[in-house]
Design an enzyme around this catalytic site. Structure first.
Site, PDB file in Angstrom:
ATOM      1  N   ARG A 110       0.822  -1.212   0.000  1.00  0.00           N
ATOM      2  CA  ARG A 110       0.000   0.000   0.000  1.00  0.00           C
ATOM      3  C   ARG A 110       0.855   1.259   0.000  1.00  0.00           C
ATOM      4  NH1 ARG A 110      -3.336   1.725  -2.670  1.00  0.00           N
ATOM      5  NH2 ARG A 110      -4.114  -0.404  -2.569  1.00  0.00           N
ATOM      6  N   LYS A 145       1.095  24.899  -3.966  1.00  0.00           N
ATOM      7  CA  LYS A 145      -0.153  24.259  -3.556  1.00  0.00           C
ATOM      8  C   LYS A 145       0.045  22.745  -3.577  1.00  0.00           C
ATOM      9  CE  LYS A 145      -2.933  28.141  -5.176  1.00  0.00           C
ATOM     10  NZ  LYS A 145      -3.936  28.630  -6.156  1.00  0.00           N
ATOM     11  N   LYS A 177       3.441  39.700  -3.164  1.00  0.00           N
ATOM     12  CA  LYS A 177       2.040  39.453  -3.479  1.00  0.00           C
ATOM     13  C   LYS A 177       1.214  40.652  -3.014  1.00  0.00           C
ATOM     14  CE  LYS A 177       0.520  35.233  -3.057  1.00  0.00           C
ATOM     15  NZ  LYS A 177       0.468  34.821  -4.478  1.00  0.00           N
ATOM     16  N   GLU A 211       3.877  40.499  -8.152  1.00  0.00           N
ATOM     17  CA  GLU A 211       2.519  40.189  -8.588  1.00  0.00           C
ATOM     18  C   GLU A 211       1.781  41.489  -8.890  1.00  0.00           C
ATOM     19  OE1 GLU A 211      -0.037  37.166  -6.412  1.00  0.00           O
ATOM     20  OE2 GLU A 211      -1.008  39.037  -5.832  1.00  0.00           O
ATOM     21  N   ASP A 232      -1.749  38.670 -12.383  1.00  0.00           N
ATOM     22  CA  ASP A 232      -2.601  37.885 -11.497  1.00  0.00           C
ATOM     23  C   ASP A 232      -4.078  38.128 -11.763  1.00  0.00           C
ATOM     24  OD1 ASP A 232      -3.091  36.152  -9.232  1.00  0.00           O
ATOM     25  OD2 ASP A 232      -3.686  37.956  -8.140  1.00  0.00           O
TER      26      ASP A 232
END
Length: 298
Positions: A110, A145, A177, A211, A232
């Site tokens: 597994r 992510k 950002k 960004e 963005d």
């Protein structure tokens, strides 16, 4: 036989994280008391790892050997690989066989499949995204992510699918950002704060990406001459205008909610990169089975 791409990627920190993930997976399962009750230590099995769907792009196959090593059983097992990471394999192909103690293979089964199915799913989805960009200069980037503890294996899977790794961690490329820009009061102020933090030693600073949400921010970012400007969540027309503004020497990246259907149109506009979180956070696991057959005892 080892896989050169796998060995090149999984060195240093990347290998440490992979080994920790394998150890955790084995610890989660604990002892296989059922197999230990039914099989003797001398019983042996042959395990065949078989693709169960068409056109899987393989990633993570060499992890099978590492799982056996972490169990202290590599010397008691024989492995043969009939595909390599990055290969696109057909349904029903046997990609590997493992021969070894029954108790070992039943516990390893597994863990090996969990890694192989998850990473091959990412590689397969990445390959589909890369194909959608075919004919353009735009390269596909991954994002941060990723599942906690699995960033390095997942980013390796992106490479197997033909994508490009972007920002393994926060220090690899410094990214301003929206929250940084808003807190600083604008792009020029944010860059001034960064220069102050590095005491003006820009040559010692990692590359910078800014960004941008608007054409006004793109103009401000251009004046700061970063390595890369990210567009963005812009609509197609704004994106086209922004790309026309950015001079040669500054890379461009499109980001924000990009799905596979939009990639061809984005590629036609000609950015250097497009980043897509879906290739890691939304990839469906590929389907592999591990078929076991008794081969007698030692």
């Amino acid at each position: 036989m080892t896989d050169p791409r796998f060995e090149r990627f999984f060195t240093g920190k990347a290998r440490d994280f992979l080994i920790r993930a394998i150890n955790l997976a084995l610890d989660e399962d604990g002892p296989d008391l059922t197999s230990m009750a039914v099989f003797s230590p001398t019983d042996r099995l042959t395990a065949s790892i078989v693709a169960k769907e068409e056109a899987i792009v393989v990633a993570g196959l060499p992890i099978a050997r590492l799982v056996l090593e972490r169990m202290g059983q590599a010397e008691n097992c024989e492995l043969a690989f009939f595909a390599a990471d990055g290969d696109r394999v057909p349904d029903r192909l046997v990609v590997a066989t493992l021969v070894g103690p029954a108790i070992t293979l039943l516990k390893a089964e597994r863990v090996i499949l969990n890694f192989l199915c998850h990473l091959s799913g990412i590689a397969t989805k990445t390959a589909a995204a890369v194909a959608a960009l075919a004919g353009s200069k735009t390269r596909l980037l991954d994002t941060r992510k990723t599942l906690p503890g699995l960033r390095y294996p997942e980013k390796y899977a992106v490479l197997c699918g033909g994508g490009v790794n972007h920002r393994i961690d926060l220090a690899e490329m410094l990214m301003f950002k929206d929250n940084h820009i808003d807190r600083a009061g604008g792009i020029p102020q944010a860059m001034a704060a960064l220069r102050k933090a590095y005491h003006g030693r820009m040559e010692s600073m990692p590359p910078v990406e800014i960004e941008c949400r608007t054409l006004a921010e793109v103009a401000q970012a251009i004046a700061e001459a970063p390595r890369r400007i990210m567009l963005d969540n812009m609509d197609r027309d704004t994106m086209r205008q922004a790309l026309a503004m950015v001079p040669a020497g500054i890379e461009t990246e499109v980001s924000g909610g990009v799905d596979l259907d939009a990639l061809a149109g984005i590629g036609a506009l000609g950015p250097d990169f497009v980043s897509v979180g879906r290739i890691t956070h939304s990839a469906k696991s590929a389907d592999f089975s591990l078929l076991l057959k008794e081969t007698g005892a030692l």
